[in-house]
Design a protein around this motif. Structure first.
Motif, short mmCIF file in Angstrom:
data_model
loop_
_atom_site.label_atom_id
_atom_site.label_comp_id
_atom_site.label_asym_id
_atom_site.label_seq_id
_atom_site.Cartn_x
_atom_site.Cartn_y
_atom_site.Cartn_z
N VAL A 147 32.49 33.18 37.53
CA VAL A 147 33.35 32.58 38.55
C VAL A 147 33.13 33.30 39.88
O VAL A 147 32.33 34.23 39.96
CB VAL A 147 34.84 32.69 38.16
N SER A 148 33.83 32.88 40.90
CA SER A 148 33.68 33.52 42.20
C SER A 148 34.58 34.76 42.26
O SER A 148 35.53 34.89 41.49
CB SER A 148 34.08 32.58 43.32
N SER B 89 36.67 35.49 44.50
CA SER B 89 38.04 35.18 44.92
C SER B 89 38.87 34.79 43.71
O SER B 89 40.04 35.16 43.61
CB SER B 89 38.06 34.10 45.98
N THR B 90 38.25 34.08 42.79
CA THR B 90 38.99 33.71 41.58
C THR B 90 39.42 34.97 40.82
O THR B 90 40.57 35.08 40.38
CB THR B 90 38.10 32.84 40.67
N TYR C 163 42.32 36.51 42.56
CA TYR C 163 43.57 35.78 42.35
C TYR C 163 44.11 35.96 40.93
O TYR C 163 45.32 36.06 40.73
CB TYR C 163 43.37 34.29 42.66
N VAL C 164 43.21 36.04 39.98
CA VAL C 164 43.68 36.28 38.61
C VAL C 164 44.36 37.65 38.54
O VAL C 164 45.45 37.79 37.98
CB VAL C 164 42.51 36.23 37.60
N ARG D 63 47.89 33.20 42.90
CA ARG D 63 47.52 31.79 42.89
C ARG D 63 47.45 31.39 41.43
O ARG D 63 47.05 32.20 40.59
CB ARG D 63 46.15 31.64 43.55
N ILE E 285 45.91 29.88 38.27
CA ILE E 285 44.51 29.70 37.87
C ILE E 285 44.48 28.99 36.52
O ILE E 285 45.33 29.23 35.66
CB ILE E 285 43.82 31.08 37.73
N THR F 214 39.82 29.59 32.73
CA THR F 214 39.23 30.50 33.70
C THR F 214 39.90 31.86 33.63
O THR F 214 39.26 32.91 33.59
CB THR F 214 39.42 29.95 35.13
N LYS F 215 41.21 31.83 33.62
CA LYS F 215 41.97 33.08 33.60
C LYS F 215 41.56 33.93 32.41
O LYS F 215 41.32 35.13 32.54
CB LYS F 215 43.47 32.76 33.52
#
Lengths: 336, 336
Positions: A13-14, A16-17, A20-21, A26, A28, A32-33
């Motif tokens: 993933v990126s 930023s993701t 955020y996790v 944010r 998610i 993904t998390k």
DNA sequence: CTGAAAGCGCTTACAG
DNA sequence: CTGAAAGCGCTTACAG
């Protein structure tokens, strides 16, 4: 050490993701998390604090400026030290220890380094250079102590002047007219150590007002010989001393008691003994009346105050809080 | 707070020029240099340490991990504390104080935060979780103390096992066959506090070898009553005790001496007294034979060792240095 | 002798 | 629900 990039790469993933996790700022997608969390755990990832601080986030570190002098009593120090550190810990703050004979440049250096969110001052002098430096800093400074130039900082202290007055008022009420203040080492007063001087001067002044003779003797040391010499001098100057106020420590007071006993002077029948500005007298064989320091109270309040400032709940720089001491009667101060 | 950009703007040069003037890593024209210096002074500019650290420069901060227990003796602590801090100061290092009952996560957190260049360990347990965590960190860890799982760290300590053996050897040579070790509080041993256990166990073992009975009594406290109770028990179990080794502190030893005197037991005629693993006995009325802790020596060496590692002069993780204690004869241990 | 630009490891508006 | 990119304040190769 694994960085955010590594985690992002491993999780596919990126960055930023990942960010955020980790922060939870944010929502998610569940899948993904999970991937991110797994990757983070696998790599033992922890965000680099430096990078965050660079972005203006709090460092969760408080500097503690506590100059060391030749006459510094380590165990003394430790109590304040630990009290501050323990309280700070409650708020998730660690302590960065600053030991420096001269605090000024050191303080600027640390403040502008961005390593700490605030600065605590210990061992405050009557006129403390650090309080002036504080005005030029962009982080708050809270002193455990009350310097005369307190307008650039926050101050928390016991009300030592009131203690000095109350000690003499009490003495006077009990009929004592000749009081000896057995002080700490002379240097501590000459450097202007805040609480020692405030207590003594207030006591002397109150003595003038009430017609109580208040003699002051700094000590040359806390040993038996030092105490004997000091007592010789004091009684030679004024044989009517009926109250000794010890502005010192357990070792010294213990020797004062022993020396009095050796002179066949009974406590409190012949001479009353009061410990002031002291603490940790638990090791004394005989318990003495005390106006204690209460380091936990002042230190806790100092840290709480720092937090109020850091959380933006207050910004009244120059604010001073003086806490009252609690007189501990233990039978060594009686009427004369 | 003024940043490098502000200085550059005021001086009318690029930020790189400012950087080079400040660091001196490039020769700069005299006129330019003067302009920059003037601008820096006017703005009170000091480089932001965070930004530098982000670039991998040393933070000049050492973390000091010193867990607090209920039985922690503050003044005790302070001595090690200050010794480390003072030595670190010599190298331009400040100390970040980590007080935590359980050191593990805390250590990872600090290490990966990038806030410190290395970690010092105090109050080391026999098997210390922090030593295991150390292996996963990318900064060096130096312990003042010697855990059994020492392979992931550097260890500096007094040779307490040797001290234990030597104490009993000396006792044996002087004719003592019944020895009492008056220990610290039981918890300190159960947690596995490294030096207490090492000394005691080595002493007991040497006793076995030499045919000296070595009784161990942890203390319930250091007060007069606690000591009396402990002595009652000890003498009831073995009336022939002729040497008491106090693995405690000044207050306790002072009470031991007083209690013996109260029992009309003469030191050293009837019973010899030896203080081991102690320091700061200066306040004792009577001086006693001592195998002292020497906190300054171990702490100084620990910091020196840390510097050797940080400067890349060595990388032999697992290295252990055991310093000898110096026996201080003061007349309270004699032949029996 | 000096400057423009990349990059340290993150966070967070800005886009999609 | 996720990503590409700017920016925090410095230092230092890379250019000129």
């Amino acid at each position: 050490m694994a960085g955010i990039k590594d985690v992002a790469a491993l999780a596919g993933v990126s960055i930023s993701t990942v960010s955020y996790v980790m922060s939870g700022k944010r929502s998610i997608g569940d899948a993904t998390k999970k991937k991110v969390l797994a990757a983070a755990k696998e790599l033992g990832y922890m965000p680099n604090a430096q990078a965050r601080f660079l972005r203006g986030e709090p460092t969760k570190v408080l500097a503690l400026s506590s100059p060391i002098h030749e006459y510094t009593d380590y165990s003394n120090y430790a109590v304040f030290f630990f009290a501050l550190a323990m309280r700070a810990k409650r708020y998730g703050y660690d302590i960065l220890l600053l030991m420096h004979e001269y605090g000024d440049q050191e303080l600027s250096r640390i403040a502008s380094s961005g390593m700490v969110d605030g600065i605590l001052l210990l061992d405050v002098l009557m006129c403390d250079a650090r309080a002036d430096v504080a005005k030029t800093l962009d982080i708050p400074v809270v002193a455990v102590g009350y310097p005369s130039n307190s307008d650039g900082i926050y101050s928390v202290d016991l009300d030592f002047e009131r203690m000095g007055r109350e000690a003499i008022e009490k003495a006077h009420a009990l009929g004592h007219r000749h009081v000896l203040i057995a002080g700490s080492e002379r240097n501590a007063y000459e450097d202007g150590s805040n609480y020692l001087v405030r207590f003594r001067d207030a006591a002397v002044k109150k003595g003038d007002d009430l017609g109580v003779s208040v003699m002051f003797k700094p000590s040359t040391g806390f040993g038996r010989d030092d105490v004997n010499l000091m007592l010789d001098e004091a009684f030679a100057e004024d044989s009517e001393i009926s109250l000794i106020i010890c502005q010192t420590n357990a070792a010294h007071i213990s020797n004062v008691l022993a020396c009095l006993q050796a002179r066949a002077i009974k406590v409190p029948e012949d001479v009353s003994v009061l410990a002031a500005c002291t603490y940790g007298l638990g090791s004394l064989p005989k318990r003495v009346d005390e106006m204690p320091m209460m380091p936990n109270e002042t230190c806790s309040r100092a840290v709480d105050l720092m937090m109020e400032v850091l959380e933006g709940k207050r910004s009244d720089v120059g604010h001073v809080e003086l806490l009252p001491s609690r007189y501990q009667a233990r039978g060594t101060v009686t009427a004369h």
